[in-house]
Design a protein around this motif. Structure first.
Motif, mmCIF file in Angstrom:
data_model
loop_
_atom_site.group_PDB
_atom_site.id
_atom_site.type_symbol
_atom_site.label_atom_id
_atom_site.label_comp_id
_atom_site.label_asym_id
_atom_site.label_seq_id
_atom_site.Cartn_x
_atom_site.Cartn_y
_atom_site.Cartn_z
ATOM 1 N N GLU A 132 0.617 -1.124 -0.510
ATOM 2 C CA GLU A 132 -0.028 -0.009 0.259
ATOM 3 C C GLU A 132 1.208 1.369 0.084
ATOM 4 O OE1 GLU A 132 -2.550 0.059 3.473
ATOM 5 O OE2 GLU A 132 -3.326 -2.277 3.151
ATOM 6 N N PRO A 133 0.335 2.664 -0.671
ATOM 7 C CA PRO A 133 1.319 3.809 -0.921
ATOM 8 C C PRO A 133 0.933 4.106 0.953
ATOM 9 C CG PRO A 133 -0.731 3.918 -2.009
ATOM 10 C CD PRO A 133 -1.238 2.337 -1.489
ATOM 11 N N PRO A 134 2.150 5.276 0.680
ATOM 12 C CA PRO A 134 2.249 5.628 2.294
ATOM 13 C C PRO A 134 1.120 6.593 2.348
ATOM 14 C CG PRO A 134 3.911 6.440 0.693
ATOM 15 C CD PRO A 134 3.767 5.567 0.455
ATOM 16 N N CYS A 135 0.540 7.025 3.703
ATOM 17 C CA CYS A 135 -0.812 7.066 3.893
ATOM 18 C C CYS A 135 0.066 8.725 3.701
ATOM 19 C CB CYS A 135 -1.252 7.271 5.383
ATOM 20 S SG CYS A 135 -2.774 8.387 5.952
ATOM 21 N N PRO A 136 -0.913 10.038 2.860
ATOM 22 C CA PRO A 136 -0.128 11.374 2.776
ATOM 23 C C PRO A 136 -0.660 12.048 3.919
ATOM 24 C CG PRO A 136 -2.514 11.016 2.177
ATOM 25 C CD PRO A 136 -1.700 9.787 2.117
ATOM 26 N N ALA A 137 0.283 13.129 4.307
ATOM 27 C CA ALA A 137 0.583 14.368 5.209
ATOM 28 C C ALA A 137 -1.305 14.366 5.469
ATOM 29 C CB ALA A 137 0.924 14.931 5.749
ATOM 30 N N LEU A 138 -1.968 14.898 4.378
ATOM 31 C CA LEU A 138 -3.034 15.914 3.725
ATOM 32 C C LEU A 138 -4.204 15.087 3.004
ATOM 33 C CD1 LEU A 138 -1.536 19.347 3.587
ATOM 34 C CD2 LEU A 138 -2.993 18.561 5.157
ATOM 35 N N GLN A 139 -4.834 15.235 3.767
ATOM 36 C CA GLN A 139 -6.278 14.529 2.632
ATOM 37 C C GLN A 139 -7.526 15.102 2.432
ATOM 38 O OE1 GLN A 139 -7.828 10.937 4.015
ATOM 39 N NE2 GLN A 139 -6.973 9.514 1.767
ATOM 40 N N TYR A 140 -7.504 15.108 1.121
ATOM 41 C CA TYR A 140 -9.241 15.915 0.956
ATOM 42 C C TYR A 140 -10.366 15.150 0.840
ATOM 43 C CZ TYR A 140 -5.323 19.046 0.249
ATOM 44 O OH TYR A 140 -3.981 19.649 0.547
ATOM 45 N N VAL A 141 -11.207 14.635 1.339
ATOM 46 C CA VAL A 141 -13.024 14.563 1.372
ATOM 47 C C VAL A 141 -14.184 14.889 1.425
ATOM 48 C CG1 VAL A 141 -13.854 12.315 1.934
ATOM 49 C CG2 VAL A 141 -11.742 12.575 2.773
ATOM 50 N N LEU A 142 -14.497 14.863 -0.347
ATOM 51 C CA LEU A 142 -16.129 15.353 -0.740
ATOM 52 C C LEU A 142 -17.040 14.816 -0.232
ATOM 53 C CD1 LEU A 142 -17.103 17.272 -2.455
ATOM 54 C CD2 LEU A 142 -17.089 16.189 -4.206
ATOM 55 N N CYS A 143 -18.015 14.792 0.507
ATOM 56 C CA CYS A 143 -19.000 14.347 0.812
ATOM 57 C C CYS A 143 -20.077 13.900 -0.026
ATOM 58 C CB CYS A 143 -19.599 15.396 2.545
ATOM 59 S SG CYS A 143 -18.226 14.951 3.676
#
Length: 480
Positions: free
Chosen positions: A48-59
Motif C-alpha cells: 500500500e502507498p504511504p498515507c499522505p500527511a494531507l487528505q481532502y474528502v468531498l462528502c
C-alpha cells in the motif's frame, strides 16, 4: 452416491487420532506475524502507498457507472453546498513542524483537453452571459475552521482560505456553472463536460518569497441543475443493477464520499515570469496541470513600444523561448503564452494549421498560422505614382525620388487615404494639400472623390503634378 453430512465440530477426529505419533511433530512453530502485537516484519515491503500527511474528502457519492481503469466521477447539484473535509495526519511527513495556519487554494477547471486550450474564451463567454455570478463560491456560514476566505472578482473559478491543520476544518463549496453550459448545443441532458475540483495547499512564507507548496489533490466532477445529480446517480445505480454479475466486475464500487487523488500543483504566476509546463501537462487526460484563465495572460518581464506602429516581423526559427514569448505578445497572442511557454521559434514553426486550430481554436489558430507563415496581405487597390521632374525647385520641397514610380497601396479606397499616401510620397505636409484631381478625357480635371477612387483600375500608373496655390496657401495635386 456420496452424501456430505454436517457434523458438529467436536465429532470430527483430532489430528492425533488420524495421525498417531508425537504431538510436537504435528504442530508447526507459530509464525512471527505482526497481528499479535504492534511490530513490523523486516524485509517485507508494503504494497500500500504511504498515507499522505494531507487528505481532502468531498462528502458526495461517486458514480457506480465508472469502469475500473477510469477515474472516479462525482455528480454535484448546481448551487448546492458540499462539504470538503480538510484532514491532516500530524505524524506523517513532518507535519508536526508545519506552521499553525496553512493556505489552500480551491479551483474548478476543465478536464477535457479540448476545452483547456480555449479555457480563457470559454470563461469569458460565461462571464458575459452570467454577469455578477461566480463559478466557485465558499458557503462561509456553513464552513468550520475556515479563516480569511477570499473570492477575487477576477478569478471566478478560484477561492482561497487559511486553516489550522490541528483543528477540525470543513470547507463548504458551491459550484454555480453546470456541465452542459460548455457543450456546443447547451440544451441540457447528461452529456455535459467534466470538471476537475482541485485543492493546493501551501506553507505561508515571507512576502518576499513565494509560499512553499505542500500538497495538491483533485477529483473529477459533473455539475447538473438542481436535483439533477440525484436523478443521474439513481439512473446509474439502476443501470449497474441490471447488468449480469460478470459485467459488474468491470465497474468501480461506488463510495459514499469522494477522496481527492494526489496530483501535480497548479502553476502560479507568482512563481516566476512564466512556468514552463511539461509536455505531459498538455497531453495527459488525467494530468492536473490544466490551463486556467487569468494566468494564461501573465506576461514575461519585457517592454516593447506599442505606439511605434512598427510592421510585424517574421518569427526567427532560431528564436529562444523568451523571444518567442515576446513575439506572441507583439502579435496579440498573449492569452496563449502560458500554453506555449516551452516553445522556441523552431517548435512553433513546426506546428501545422490543424495543430494550431486545436490549441488556439478556429479563429486564433488560423490567425496564428497566417502570422507565422507571413502570408502577404493583398491590398484592395495598388497604384504606381511618379513625381513630375520638370518643376521649379521653389514650388515644393525637393524629393530625391522624383522621376521614379513608387507603389501606393490602398485599403479603405477613400480620397483622404489616397491624399495622405501622396503627401507622404511627395514629402508634402498633408494639411496643405487642398485639392486632388485626376486628368480625364480631353485634359479635363476631375475632382477625386471616394467614388472616383473606388472606380480606379488596379495597378494603374500616374504622374503626380504639384501646383502651388496662394489663396489659401497650399498645393493642388493632379494625377495625369
Amino acid at each position: 452416491m456420496l452424501f456430505w453430512h454436517n457434523q458438529p465440530e467436536h465429532l470430527w477426529p483430532s489430528p492425533g487420532e488420524l495421525y498417531p505419533g508425537p504431538t510436537s511433530s504435528l504442530l508447526r512453530e507459530p509464525l512471527p506475524l505482526p497481528y499479535l502485537k504492534q511490530e513490523e516484519v523486516p524485509n517485507i515491503p508494503s504494497e500500500e502507498p504511504p498515507c499522505p500527511a494531507l487528505q481532502y474528502v468531498l462528502c458526495a457519492a461517486t458514480s457506480p457507472a465508472v469502469k475500473q481503469q477510469e477515474e472516479a466521477l462525482t455528480y454535484l447539484n448546481q448551487g448546492q453546498s458540499y462539504e470538503v473535509q480538510m484532514l491532516c495526519n500530524s505524524k506523517v511527513g513532518g507535519a508536526s513542524q508545519w506552521p499553525q495556519l496553512l493556505k489552500s487554494v480551491a479551483r474548478v477547471v476543465f478536464h477535457d483537453r479540448r476545452l483547456q486550450y480555449t479555457e480563457q474564451q470559454q470563461l469569458d463567454g460565461w462571464r458575459w452571459s452570467r454577469p455578477g455570478d461566480r463559478i466557485l463560491d465558499i458557503d462561509v456560514p456553513l464552513s468550520v475552521g475556515v479563516i480569511e476566505p477570499q473570492m477575487l472578482p477576477s478569478q471566478l473559478n478560484t477561492v482561497e482560505f487559511h486553516w489550522d491543520p490541528t483543528k477540525r476544518t470543513s470547507l463548504f463549496l458551491q459550484v454555480h456553472c453546470i456541465s452542459t453550459e460548455f457543450t456546443p448545443r447547451k440544451k441540457g441532458g447528461e452529456k455535459g463536460v467534466p470538471f476537475r475540483l482541485q485543492i493546493d495547499t501551501f506553507k505561508p512564507s515571507d512576502k518576499e518569497l513565494p509560499p512553499e507548496h505542500l500538497h495538491s489533490a483533485g477529483c473529477l466532477i459533473k455539475v447538473f441543475k438542481p436535483k439533477g445529480a440525484d436523478r443521474k446517480l439513481k439512473t446509474d445505480r439502476e443501470k449497474i443493477e441490471k447488468q449480469p454479475l460478470h459485467e459488474r466486475d468491470k465497474y468501480q464500487t461506488a463510495c459514499e464520499s469522494t477522496v481527492f487523488v494526489e496530483c501535480s500543483p497548479w502553476p502560479e504566476p507568482s512563481a516566476g515570469p512564466y512556468l514552463p509546463l511539461s509536455p505531459l501537462a498538455l497531453t495527459s487526460p488525467h494530468s492536473c496541470k490544466h490551463l486556467s484563465p487569468e494566468r494564461l495572460c501573465y506576461s514575461p518581464p519585457f517592454v516593447f513600444d506599442t505606439l511605434g506602429g512598427s510592421p510585424a516581423e517574421d518569427l526567427n526559427p532560431g528564436a529562444s523561448i523568451l523571444e518567442t514569448q515576446q513575439w506572441l505578445h507583439r502579435h496579440r497572442f498573449s492569452s496563449y503564452c502560458r500554453m506555449l511557454a516551452n516553445f522556441s521559434g523552431t517548435d512553433l514553426l513546426k506546428l501545422t494549421r490543424q495543430d494550431l486550430i486545436q490549441i488556439c481554436g478556429a479563429a486564433d489558430g488560423i490567425r496564428l498560422f497566417n502570422t507565422l507563415r507571413a502570408r502577404p496581405i493583398r491590398h484592395r487597390l495598388t497604384l504606381y505614382v511618379a513625381q513630375e521632374a520638370s518643376r521649379q525647385e521653389h514650388e515644393v520641397p525637393k524629393n530625391p525620388d522624383s522621376g521614379f514610380y513608387q507603389e501606393i497601396s490602398l485599403d479603405e479606397l477613400s480620397a483622404v487615404e489616397l491624399m495622405g499616401k501622396l503627401a507622404e510620397l511627395l514629402a508634402l505636409p498633408a494639411n496643405q494639400i487642398h485639392r486632388l484631381f485626376h486628368q480625364g478625357p480631353g485634359g479635363i480635371l476631375i475632382l477625386l472623390s471616394d467614388q472616383v477612387v473606388q472606380n480606379l483600375k488596379d495597378e494603374s500608373y500616374f504622374v503626380a503634378v504639384v501646383k502651388k496655390v496662394q489663396n489659401p496657401d497650399g498645393y493642388y495635386l493632379v494625377l495625369t
